[in-house]
Design a protein around this motif. Structure first.
Motif, PDB file in Angstrom:
ATOM      1  N   SER A   1       6.878  -3.422  10.835  1.00 15.00           N
ATOM      2  CA  SER A   1       8.451  -2.528  10.671  1.00 15.00           C
ATOM      3  C   SER A   1       8.693  -1.156  10.833  1.00 15.00           C
ATOM      4  N   THR A   2       9.338  -0.197  10.509  1.00 19.47           N
ATOM      5  CA  THR A   2      10.097   0.248  11.584  1.00 19.47           C
ATOM      6  C   THR A   2       8.676   1.481  10.994  1.00 19.47           C
ATOM      7  N   PHE A   3       8.164   1.874  10.052  1.00 17.46           N
ATOM      8  CA  PHE A   3       6.902   1.626  10.043  1.00 17.46           C
ATOM      9  C   PHE A   3       6.064   2.200  10.271  1.00 17.46           C
ATOM     10  N   ASP A   4       5.234   0.950  10.381  1.00 17.08           N
ATOM     11  CA  ASP A   4       4.416   0.632  11.365  1.00 17.08           C
ATOM     12  C   ASP A   4       4.734   0.759  13.473  1.00 17.08           C
ATOM     13  N   LYS A   5       5.834   0.781  13.157  1.00 20.64           N
ATOM     14  CA  LYS A   5       5.849   1.352  14.022  1.00 20.64           C
ATOM     15  C   LYS A   5       5.728   2.586  14.690  1.00 20.64           C
ATOM     16  N   CYS A   6       6.739   3.717  13.622  1.00 21.80           N
ATOM     17  CA  CYS A   6       5.676   4.895  13.807  1.00 21.80           C
ATOM     18  C   CYS A   6       4.531   5.393  13.805  1.00 21.80           C
ATOM     19  N   TYR A   7       3.771   4.782  13.027  1.00 22.91           N
ATOM     20  CA  TYR A   7       2.444   5.061  12.710  1.00 22.91           C
ATOM     21  C   TYR A   7       1.411   4.622  13.457  1.00 22.91           C
ATOM     22  N   ALA A   8       2.004   3.660  14.196  1.00 21.49           N
ATOM     23  CA  ALA A   8       1.525   3.242  15.382  1.00 21.49           C
ATOM     24  C   ALA A   8       0.865   4.212  16.524  1.00 21.49           C
ATOM     25  N   ILE A   9       2.202   4.641  16.405  1.00 17.57           N
ATOM     26  CA  ILE A   9       2.911   5.527  18.432  1.00 17.57           C
ATOM     27  C   ILE A   9       1.931   7.218  17.362  1.00 17.57           C
ATOM     28  N   ARG A  10       1.949   7.887  16.112  1.00 17.07           N
ATOM     29  CA  ARG A  10       1.177   8.799  15.276  1.00 17.07           C
ATOM     30  C   ARG A  10      -0.530   8.903  15.052  1.00 17.07           C
ATOM     31  N   PHE A  11      -0.118   8.102  14.990  1.00 11.11           N
ATOM     32  CA  PHE A  11      -2.099   7.886  14.950  1.00 11.11           C
ATOM     33  C   PHE A  11      -3.664   7.074  16.318  1.00 11.11           C
ATOM     34  N   ASN A  12      -2.043   7.486  17.326  1.00 10.81           N
ATOM     35  CA  ASN A  12      -2.938   6.455  18.662  1.00 10.81           C
ATOM     36  C   ASN A  12      -2.204   7.699  20.030  1.00 10.81           C
ATOM     37  N   PRO A  13      -2.204   9.069  19.628  1.00  9.79           N
ATOM     38  CA  PRO A  13      -1.036   9.748  20.298  1.00  9.79           C
ATOM     39  C   PRO A  13      -1.825   9.743  22.128  1.00  9.79           C
ATOM     40  N   PHE A  14      -2.658   9.528  22.311  1.00 12.61           N
ATOM     41  CA  PHE A  14      -3.704   9.775  23.494  1.00 12.61           C
ATOM     42  C   PHE A  14      -3.356   8.469  23.773  1.00 12.61           C
ATOM     43  N   LYS A  15      -2.312   7.546  23.839  1.00 13.95           N
ATOM     44  CA  LYS A  15      -2.556   6.036  24.469  1.00 13.95           C
ATOM     45  C   LYS A  15      -1.067   6.777  25.599  1.00 13.95           C
ATOM     46  N   TYR A  16      -0.678   7.699  24.886  1.00 13.12           N
ATOM     47  CA  TYR A  16       0.767   7.669  25.488  1.00 13.12           C
ATOM     48  C   TYR A  16       0.548   9.869  26.436  1.00 13.12           C
ATOM     49  N   CYS A  17      -0.164  10.096  26.096  1.00 17.16           N
ATOM     50  CA  CYS A  17      -0.823  11.578  26.751  1.00 17.16           C
ATOM     51  C   CYS A  17      -1.827  11.636  27.800  1.00 17.16           C
ATOM     52  N   ASP A  18      -1.296  12.509  28.550  1.00 12.05           N
ATOM     53  CA  ASP A  18      -2.261  12.337  29.743  1.00 12.05           C
ATOM     54  C   ASP A  18      -3.603  13.805  29.826  1.00 12.05           C
ATOM     55  N   SER A  19      -3.162  14.858  28.957  1.00 13.07           N
ATOM     56  CA  SER A  19      -3.372  15.599  28.658  1.00 13.07           C
ATOM     57  C   SER A  19      -4.882  15.147  27.871  1.00 13.07           C
ATOM     58  N   ASN A  20      -5.574  16.532  27.807  1.00  8.70           N
ATOM     59  CA  ASN A  20      -6.367  15.939  26.447  1.00  8.70           C
ATOM     60  C   ASN A  20      -6.190  17.098  25.277  1.00  8.70           C
ATOM     61  N   ILE A  21      -5.050  17.647  25.011  1.00 10.50           N
ATOM     62  CA  ILE A  21      -4.234  18.649  23.741  1.00 10.50           C
ATOM     63  C   ILE A  21      -2.900  17.206  23.812  1.00 10.50           C
ATOM     64  N   CYS A  22      -2.723  17.379  22.678  1.00  9.27           N
ATOM     65  CA  CYS A  22      -1.495  16.906  22.337  1.00  9.27           C
ATOM     66  C   CYS A  22      -0.844  18.136  20.826  1.00  9.27           C
ATOM     67  N   LEU A  23       0.030  18.262  21.102  1.00  9.68           N
ATOM     68  CA  LEU A  23       1.017  18.546  20.006  1.00  9.68           C
ATOM     69  C   LEU A  23       1.878  17.722  19.156  1.00  9.68           C
ATOM     70  N   ARG A  24       2.095  16.930  18.343  1.00  8.60           N
ATOM     71  CA  ARG A  24       2.886  16.070  18.060  1.00  8.60           C
ATOM     72  C   ARG A  24       3.917  16.660  17.046  1.00  8.60           C
ATOM     73  N   ILE A  25       4.914  16.772  17.324  1.00  4.37           N
ATOM     74  CA  ILE A  25       6.227  16.200  16.227  1.00  4.37           C
ATOM     75  C   ILE A  25       6.861  15.314  15.693  1.00  4.37           C
ATOM     76  N   ASP A  26       7.437  15.437  14.761  1.00  4.50           N
ATOM     77  CA  ASP A  26       8.417  14.172  14.398  1.00  4.50           C
ATOM     78  C   ASP A  26       9.746  14.488  15.415  1.00  4.50           C
ATOM     79  N   GLY A  27      10.269  13.421  15.492  1.00  7.88           N
ATOM     80  CA  GLY A  27      12.050  13.354  16.715  1.00  7.88           C
ATOM     81  C   GLY A  27      12.730  13.871  15.829  1.00  7.88           C
ATOM     82  N   SER A  28      13.048  15.093  14.473  1.00  8.29           N
ATOM     83  CA  SER A  28      13.654  15.156  14.214  1.00  8.29           C
ATOM     84  C   SER A  28      13.628  16.765  14.228  1.00  8.29           C
ATOM     85  N   ILE A  29      12.663  17.566  14.795  1.00  4.24           N
ATOM     86  CA  ILE A  29      12.232  18.686  15.491  1.00  4.24           C
ATOM     87  C   ILE A  29      12.880  19.192  16.808  1.00  4.24           C
ATOM     88  N   ARG A  30      13.341  20.784  16.397  1.00  2.00           N
ATOM     89  CA  ARG A  30      13.862  21.237  17.978  1.00  2.00           C
ATOM     90  C   ARG A  30      13.148  21.845  18.585  1.00  2.00           C
TER      91      ARG A  30
END
Length: 212
Positions: free
Chosen positions: A55-84
């Motif tokens: 579902s949409t939420f399955d996809k969203c949380y698969a990303i949200r709670f696995n941030p270092f699957k995508y980040c190369d650095s050792n610190i991740c600042l994560r924000i929702d897509g609605s935040i500019r």
């Protein structure tokens, strides 16, 4: 390697791309999406594929709670897509690094316990009452006081690549899947996330050595 990563995500066409107004040379900017039509002038877009059953939420949380699957650095600042991002985020990240913490949490500005949060979702977002009862019952059976004051918003988070942060994310994601059903993962994540932090990592919160 960059000093830190900024991670956001858009599933489907739920949100528009919020282009970055001021970037830092020490940061990488990553936007994860399942929508191949999404492009950006300021984000590095990563197209992710998911099982058809997600579902949409399955996809969203698969990303949200696995941030270092995508980040190369050792610190991740994560924000929702609605935040500019309108200004540099370097100061807030530098303050985080100087604190020695592993994770930065955003306190909920209006509510501090779980029951009022679920009631608000039921009232304004048509969240099912039975789902709220199921989640609260599960937390209570785990020995958690649902009146405990500690509710954190999920729209913003700074996380280090450390075991405690990995454990928090992994446990939250597992509980969300457990509390879901055959159609979708559990929809409200910040209540479960708050429960995990307060119940299983309260010693770290109290000492202020790793979380703040």
């Amino acid at each position: 390697m960059k000093k830190y990563s900024v991670l956001t995500y858009i599933i489907g066409e739920y949100e528009l791309v919020q282009e970055i107004e001021e970037k830092d040379n020490d940061a990488e900017y990553i936007l994860v999406t399942d929508n191949p039509r999404i492009t950006s002038n300021t984000w590095n877009v990563i197209y992710e594929t998911f099982p058809q059953s997600y579902s949409t939420f399955d996809k969203c949380y698969a990303i949200r709670f696995n941030p270092f699957k995508y980040c190369d650095s050792n610190i991740c600042l994560r924000i929702d897509g609605s935040i500019r991002i309108k200004k540099s985020t370097q100061k807030i990240v530098d303050d985080f690094i100087e604190s020695g913490a592993d994770m930065s949490l955003m306190i909920h500005p209006e509510r501090n316990t779980l029951v009022p949060e679920y009631n608000q979702w039921i009232k304004t977002r048509k969240y099912p009452l039975e789902e709220a009862k199921k989640c609260l019952y599960f937390m209570a059976k785990c020995g958690y006081d649902v009146k405990y004051k500690g509710l954190y918003q999920g729209c913003f988070n700074i996380t280090k690549r450390t075991k405690i942060c990995d454990d928090i994310n992994r446990m939250t994601y597992s509980f969300l899947k457990y509390l879901g059903d055959e159609k979708s993962i559990q929809r409200i994540c910040q209540t479960v996330w708050s429960f995990v932090i307060n119940k299983f990592f309260s010693d770290k919160l109290k000492t202020n050595s790793t979380l703040f």
